[in-house]
Design an enzyme around this catalytic site. Structure first.
Site, PDB file in Angstrom:
ATOM      1  N   PHE A  65       0.838  -1.244   0.026  1.00 28.58           N
ATOM      2  CA  PHE A  65       0.028   0.078  -0.141  1.00 28.58           C
ATOM      3  C   PHE A  65       0.878   1.160   0.031  1.00 28.58           C
ATOM      4  O   PHE A  65       0.428   2.528  -0.415  1.00 28.58           O
ATOM      5  CB  PHE A  65      -1.057  -0.106   1.156  1.00 28.58           C
ATOM      6  CG  PHE A  65      -0.159   0.596   2.473  1.00 28.58           C
ATOM      7  CD1 PHE A  65      -0.589   1.669   3.074  1.00 28.58           C
ATOM      8  CD2 PHE A  65       0.454  -0.303   3.343  1.00 28.58           C
ATOM      9  CE1 PHE A  65      -0.177   2.082   4.100  1.00 28.58           C
ATOM     10  CE2 PHE A  65       0.829  -0.017   4.439  1.00 28.58           C
ATOM     11  CZ  PHE A  65       0.629   1.420   5.009  1.00 28.58           C
ATOM     12  N   LYS A  66       2.104   1.239   0.419  1.00 32.64           N
ATOM     13  CA  LYS A  66       3.075   2.323   0.366  1.00 32.64           C
ATOM     14  C   LYS A  66       2.972   2.925  -1.181  1.00 32.64           C
ATOM     15  O   LYS A  66       3.306   4.273  -1.334  1.00 32.64           O
ATOM     16  CB  LYS A  66       4.301   2.185   0.954  1.00 32.64           C
ATOM     17  CG  LYS A  66       4.187   1.343   2.270  1.00 32.64           C
ATOM     18  CD  LYS A  66       3.705   2.278   3.508  1.00 32.64           C
ATOM     19  CE  LYS A  66       3.644   1.523   4.909  1.00 32.64           C
ATOM     20  NZ  LYS A  66       4.877   1.175   5.489  1.00 32.64           N
ATOM     21  N   ASP A  67       3.159   2.251  -2.125  1.00 27.83           N
ATOM     22  CA  ASP A  67       3.064   2.546  -3.371  1.00 27.83           C
ATOM     23  C   ASP A  67       1.650   3.761  -3.574  1.00 27.83           C
ATOM     24  O   ASP A  67       1.899   4.723  -4.619  1.00 27.83           O
ATOM     25  CB  ASP A  67       2.794   1.523  -4.598  1.00 27.83           C
ATOM     26  CG  ASP A  67       3.906   0.512  -4.450  1.00 27.83           C
ATOM     27  OD1 ASP A  67       4.915   0.997  -4.466  1.00 27.83           O
ATOM     28  OD2 ASP A  67       3.634  -0.642  -4.807  1.00 27.83           O
ATOM     29  N   LEU A  96       3.653   6.798  -2.195  1.00 23.71           N
ATOM     30  CA  LEU A  96       5.050   6.982  -2.660  1.00 23.71           C
ATOM     31  C   LEU A  96       5.445   7.026  -4.104  1.00 23.71           C
ATOM     32  O   LEU A  96       6.552   7.321  -4.524  1.00 23.71           O
ATOM     33  CB  LEU A  96       6.090   5.849  -2.027  1.00 23.71           C
ATOM     34  CG  LEU A  96       6.187   6.296  -0.475  1.00 23.71           C
ATOM     35  CD1 LEU A  96       6.820   4.894   0.166  1.00 23.71           C
ATOM     36  CD2 LEU A  96       7.190   7.379  -0.385  1.00 23.71           C
ATOM     37  N   THR A 130       7.728   0.380   3.467  1.00 20.81           N
ATOM     38  CA  THR A 130       8.067   1.990   2.930  1.00 20.81           C
ATOM     39  C   THR A 130       9.490   1.953   2.115  1.00 20.81           C
ATOM     40  O   THR A 130       9.767   2.634   1.363  1.00 20.81           O
ATOM     41  CB  THR A 130       8.068   2.868   4.245  1.00 20.81           C
ATOM     42  OG1 THR A 130       6.959   3.015   4.665  1.00 20.81           O
ATOM     43  CG2 THR A 130       8.771   4.308   3.766  1.00 20.81           C
TER      44      THR A 130
END
Length: 491
Positions: free
Chosen positions: A109-111, A114, A144
């Site tokens: 989900f960091k995509d 980011l 992350t």
């Protein structure tokens, strides 16, 4: 839109400056001085693409970016890097819905934020007429690090330094970081846990001598984790998008209440849901799902935050955290935006390892329910969902799914579990949970077994690490982090 610090309400900056700084100079976190209200109607919103909705939401928070520049950033972020053109699809299981946030380039989900942050940083420099080298300094509990390095790979005028707990991430997470390309990317394993690395990163951010040294070299630190508003507010978008998708699917009517259950570590993801609720999204409750590291569960049930406890390594390593940085923002609102009170609470946590809130402050957390799932329950949930729905979920999503089952009778409306990672990132734990594990299998064999179990093709991210060469592994003590940062900064 102006931003202030959770520890100094006299501070006032625009979003461009807050994004470039990452952390406030006093060590606090930037928060908006007022939370904007979403003015659109739900039916119209449900017809928007992810990119269109992102512009609607983010233009409220980042209003000092010219509209055409913000549009360009969003279009560059949410493109063919994602393997589903919906970007964040909502899928139905037999007893709840899943918001899949793992269709980006690093299958986590960091995509979702980011992919956008590097574009925001470069645009912010342009708006402010600045050209310092940006040194991204971040600690990661697993996801992350890779997502940030992928986002900043070979972005001119930037360097990114990532620290992860050696032995505290999955083998696939580690391999993703160690196969990352980019002459401006640096990654180090740290002998210690995530909290050790994160605390040291915060210390380096607050080192005034180091900041002066960087300034003399025409560079500055910034952050790529959810302490940065450029990471946090893009995450608000997918809560609105999930609601729109349920509406589009006919699962709810406009204005119906929904609930989100979020696997939680550093508290940024669920905090984005809180902001969505404050903006007017019809959310009943936010279920804060914890694994065996129950510091947040205990906090929501007692009002006491106490990090003085054993740190447990689990099969959901991105949640193995005892100091949840973003909780500071929620505290700021709970104490009536009293920055001195927040500063005192953070000092107590730093110096004494705990703090206690009064009952009147605890009442401000009514939107939240704390729940936790232990290792056995998490594995059992992976197996249950696989057997009932033939759907293979990763251990973090399974923690949330199991927690939802425990509190569902306290919720009104449809429930959505925020699914934060692909099962391909945690193949050993997933296979063991469905009784297909084998400790003798190589990473490649584990991945092949997951592929056979869920019937899906490898995500591009997995194919990439199978074909890529690893960089030399560097493992350091926490005390060495400052030395390597100084060396790279001078580099």
């Amino acid at each position: 839109m102006l931003y202030t610090s959770t520890r100094n309400s006299q501070l006032s900056v625009r979003s461009t400056e807050a994004i470039l700084q990452g952390l406030a100079p006093d060590g606090g976190l930037y928060v908006p001085k007022s939370i904007p209200h979403y003015q659109g109607d739900w039916e119209t919103m449900s017809k928007l693409s992810y990119q269109e909705l992102a512009f609607q939401i983010l233009s409220l928070y980042f209003d000092d970016f010219p509209e055409d520049i913000l549009q360009t950033c969003i279009q560059a972020a949410y493109d063919e890097k994602f393997d589903d053109d919906r970007i964040a699809p909502v899928v139905g299981l037999s007893d709840h819905y899943l918001l899949e946030l793992f269709h980006g380039p690093t299958i986590a989900f960091k995509d979702m934020a980011l992919s956008l942050l590097p574009h925001l940083m470069k645009a912010a420099q342009k708006v402010l007429g600045r050209d310092e080298e940006i040194i991204i300094l971040t600690a990661t509990s697993g996801d992350t690090g890779k997502a940030a390095m992928a986002g900043f790979e070979d972005v001119t005028g930037t360097k990114i330094i990532v620290f992860y707990p050696k032995g505290g991430v999955s083998s696939i997470q580690e391999k993703q970081m160690l196969t990352q390309k980019g002459d401006n990317t640096y990654v180090f394993g740290v002998k210690g846990n995530f909290d050790d690395a994160q605390s040291k990163v915060k210390e380096l951010f607050n080192d005034k001598d180091l900041a002066a040294e960087l300034q003399a070299n025409h560079s500055q630190f910034s952050s790529a984790n959810s302490m940065n508003i450029g990471r946090l507010f893009p995450q608000v978008v997918y809560y609105f998008y999930a609601y729109g998708q349920l509406l589009k699917q006919g699962a709810i009517q406009a204005g119906d209440l929904v609930n989100f259950t979020v696997p939680t570590g550093n508290f940024g993801n669920i905090l984005a849901g809180y902001y969505a609720k404050q903006m007017g999204l019809p959310i009943d409750r936010l279920v804060c799902a914890s694994n065996d590291n129950t510091v947040l569960y205990d906090f929501f049930n007692s009002g006491t935050y106490d990090r003085r406890r054993p740190f447990k390594l689990t099969i959901s390593p991105s949640m193995d955290i005892l100091v949840s940085s973003n909780l500071e923002r929620l505290l700021y609102y709970a104490v009536g935006q009293d920055s001195q009170a927040v500063k005192d609470l953070m000092a107590a946590l730093q110096d004494e390892g705990h703090y206690q809130l009064g009952q009147e402050v605890q009442a401000a957390f009514d939107s939240f329910i704390g729940a936790y799932s232990d290792e056995a329950e998490t594995r059992a949930e992976i197996k249950r969902v696989y057997q009932e729905d033939h759907y293979l979920m990763d251990p973090h999503t399974a923690v949330a799914s199991a927690c939802l089952g425990k509190v569902k009778d306290q919720l009104a409306g449809e429930s959505i579990v925020v699914s934060t990672a692909s099962p391909f990132k945690f193949p050993a734990a997933v296979l063991e949970s469905i009784d297909k594990g084998d400790s003798h299998l190589s990473d490649l064999e584990l991945l092949e077994a997951v592929q056979a179990a869920n019937g899906l093709d490898y995500p591009q991210a997995i194919q990439a690490i199978l074909e890529a060469d690893s960089r030399p592994e560097r493992v350091i003590e926490v005390e060495e982090m400052e030395t390597v940062v100084r060396e790279i900064a001078k580099g």
